[in-house]
Design an enzyme around this catalytic site. Structure first.
Site, PDB file in Angstrom:
ATOM      1  N   HIS A 110       0.824  -1.225   0.000  1.00 46.67           N
ATOM      2  CA  HIS A 110       0.000   0.000   0.000  1.00 46.67           C
ATOM      3  C   HIS A 110       0.849   1.263   0.000  1.00 46.67           C
ATOM      4  O   HIS A 110       0.364   2.330   0.364  1.00 46.67           O
ATOM      5  CB  HIS A 110      -0.949  -0.003   1.220  1.00 46.67           C
ATOM      6  CG  HIS A 110      -2.061  -1.005   1.069  1.00 46.67           C
ATOM      7  ND1 HIS A 110      -2.812  -1.437   2.131  1.00 46.67           N
ATOM      8  CD2 HIS A 110      -2.513  -1.677  -0.013  1.00 46.67           C
ATOM      9  CE1 HIS A 110      -3.718  -2.309   1.690  1.00 46.67           C
ATOM     10  NE2 HIS A 110      -3.545  -2.490   0.396  1.00 46.67           N
ATOM     11  N   SER A 179      -7.366  -6.657   9.931  1.00 42.86           N
ATOM     12  CA  SER A 179      -8.786  -7.055   9.960  1.00 42.86           C
ATOM     13  C   SER A 179      -9.143  -7.824   8.689  1.00 42.86           C
ATOM     14  O   SER A 179     -10.258  -8.327   8.549  1.00 42.86           O
ATOM     15  CB  SER A 179      -9.662  -5.803  10.079  1.00 42.86           C
ATOM     16  OG  SER A 179      -9.468  -4.983   8.915  1.00 42.86           O
TER      17      SER A 179
HETATM   18  N1  APR Z   1      -2.040  -6.579  18.652  1.00 37.08           N
HETATM   19  C1  APR Z   1      -2.580  -7.378  17.685  1.00 37.08           C
HETATM   20  N2  APR Z   1      -3.586  -6.988  16.868  1.00 37.08           N
HETATM   21  C2  APR Z   1      -4.066  -5.729  17.038  1.00 37.08           C
HETATM   22  C3  APR Z   1      -3.557  -4.838  18.004  1.00 37.08           C
HETATM   23  C4  APR Z   1      -2.497  -5.311  18.831  1.00 37.08           C
HETATM   24  N3  APR Z   1      -1.954  -4.540  19.785  1.00 37.08           N
HETATM   25  N4  APR Z   1      -4.264  -3.671  17.916  1.00 37.08           N
HETATM   26  C5  APR Z   1      -5.163  -3.836  16.920  1.00 37.08           C
HETATM   27  N5  APR Z   1      -5.060  -5.075  16.404  1.00 37.08           N
HETATM   28  C6  APR Z   1      -5.827  -5.665  15.303  1.00 37.08           C
HETATM   29  C7  APR Z   1      -7.306  -5.321  15.289  1.00 37.08           C
HETATM   30  O1  APR Z   1      -8.036  -6.263  16.064  1.00 37.08           O
HETATM   31  C8  APR Z   1      -7.620  -5.460  13.794  1.00 37.08           C
HETATM   32  O2  APR Z   1      -7.913  -6.812  13.493  1.00 37.08           O
HETATM   33  O3  APR Z   1      -5.286  -5.130  14.107  1.00 37.08           O
HETATM   34  C9  APR Z   1      -6.306  -5.084  13.111  1.00 37.08           C
HETATM   35  C10 APR Z   1      -6.325  -3.688  12.504  1.00 37.08           C
HETATM   36  O4  APR Z   1      -7.242  -3.708  11.434  1.00 37.08           O
HETATM   37  P1  APR Z   1      -7.361  -2.392  10.527  1.00 37.08           P
HETATM   38  O5  APR Z   1      -7.433  -1.182  11.408  1.00 37.08           O
HETATM   39  O6  APR Z   1      -8.470  -2.657   9.560  1.00 37.08           O
HETATM   40  O7  APR Z   1      -5.978  -2.291   9.759  1.00 37.08           O
HETATM   41  P2  APR Z   1      -5.521  -3.104   8.459  1.00 37.08           P
HETATM   42  O8  APR Z   1      -6.102  -4.476   8.451  1.00 37.08           O
HETATM   43  O9  APR Z   1      -4.048  -2.975   8.405  1.00 37.08           O
HETATM   44  O10 APR Z   1      -6.180  -2.231   7.261  1.00 37.08           O
HETATM   45  C11 APR Z   1      -5.827  -2.631   5.946  1.00 37.08           C
HETATM   46  O11 APR Z   1      -6.986  -0.663   5.127  1.00 37.08           O
HETATM   47  O12 APR Z   1      -7.421   1.573   5.249  1.00 37.08           O
HETATM   48  C12 APR Z   1      -6.690   0.627   4.588  1.00 37.08           C
HETATM   49  O13 APR Z   1      -4.686   0.995   3.465  1.00 37.08           O
HETATM   50  C13 APR Z   1      -5.219   0.867   4.761  1.00 37.08           C
HETATM   51  O14 APR Z   1      -3.461  -0.772   4.884  1.00 37.08           O
HETATM   52  C14 APR Z   1      -4.723  -0.402   5.421  1.00 37.08           C
HETATM   53  C15 APR Z   1      -5.786  -1.417   5.066  1.00 37.08           C
END
Ligand code: APR
Length: 237
Positions: A110, A179
């Protein structure tokens, strides 16, 4: 012809959750970025056309936070796996915490917050030192406005083919802190081999991809424990 599965090859696929304990906001948690900003205002090509100054400010703020953050125990545990394994890190994150923790093979799908890119020529990238901002009027060598080197919603993911090549050869797949709601990035996991050891570390997950074992909890403790098992030659499950 599918390549042989390499038991010594690990693919680590990470999302914002691996950087959460470094103090960087995730996107979809209750305190996440998409609860405070609208994607359509700051993370789409249309947003860039309508209000480039707002988009620049959003990423200038993220870049300052990344510069002030430090890798955490999960990033270091992933880097430590290289002592025994051929490790490829595929990250949805735009921060450089994996690199700063010592991982030597990091594929960003990304984009990267620490680079500016010409808005008219994707091949023109410019490193941004020490969290430096991009301002309106900062131009590339062809005279076009610089933009963040970020894949916005609606734009094409980077390095998809390279990532697919690695995951189909991986004997172990470790997913940390995502997620798995954004495609095609999350779809890469479907290419993992049936008989590979497949683990997801996260706090919350709505849909677990088939074949993966879920370890629910914090990345700093759980990734360290998975890395220790694998470095000692043990399976986690
Ligand atoms: N330890 C483990 N997991 C965690 C922690 C932690 N301390 N804190 C949060 N999480 C988990 C949450 O439960 C969730 O499942 O990390 C995940 C974060 O999910 P998102 O906020 O959706 O982030 P991500 O999956 O990286 O999003 C993917 O979406 O907006 C776009 O381009 C952006 O790269 C990003 C993509």
């Amino acid at each position: 012809m599918k390549p042989e599965m390499n038991p010594n090859k690990i693919l680590v696929f990470t999302g914002a959750g691996i950087s959460a304990e470094s103090g960087l906001q995730t996107f979809r948690d209750s305190d996440g970025l998409w609860n405070n900003f609208r994607v359509e205002d700051v993370a789409t090509p249309e947003a860039w056309t309508i209000d480039p100054a707002l988009v620049l400010q959003f990423y200038n703020d993220r870049r300052k936070e990344v510069f002030a953050a430090e890798p955490n125990a999960a990033h270091y545990a992933v880097a430590k796996l290289e002592e025994k394994y051929d490790v490829v890190v595929v990250t949805q994150n735009v921060d450089d915490l994996h690199e700063r923790a010592g991982s030597t093979n990091v594929i960003h799908v990304h984009g990267q917050i620490n680079y500016a890119r010409s808005s008219s020529n994707d091949t023109l990238l410019y490193p941004l030192a020490e969290g430096a901002p991009i301002q309106l009027g900062d131009l590339c060598e062809e005279g076009s406005q610089l933009r963040p080197h970020i894949v916005w919603f609606g734009e094409t993911i980077e390095n998809y083919e390279l990532t697919r090549k690695h995951i189909i050869a991986a004997g172990k797949v470790l997913v940390v802190g995502s997620s798995l709601q954004v495609f095609p990035a999350a779809g890469i996991l479907k290419k993992a081999r049936y008989n590979a050891e497949k683990i997801i570390v996260t706090q919350k997950l709505d849909h677990k991809p088939s074949g993966f074992k879920l370890l629910r909890g914090n990345a700093t403790s759980l990734v360290s424990s998975v890395a220790n098992d694998w470095l000692n030659g043990n399976r986690v499950f």
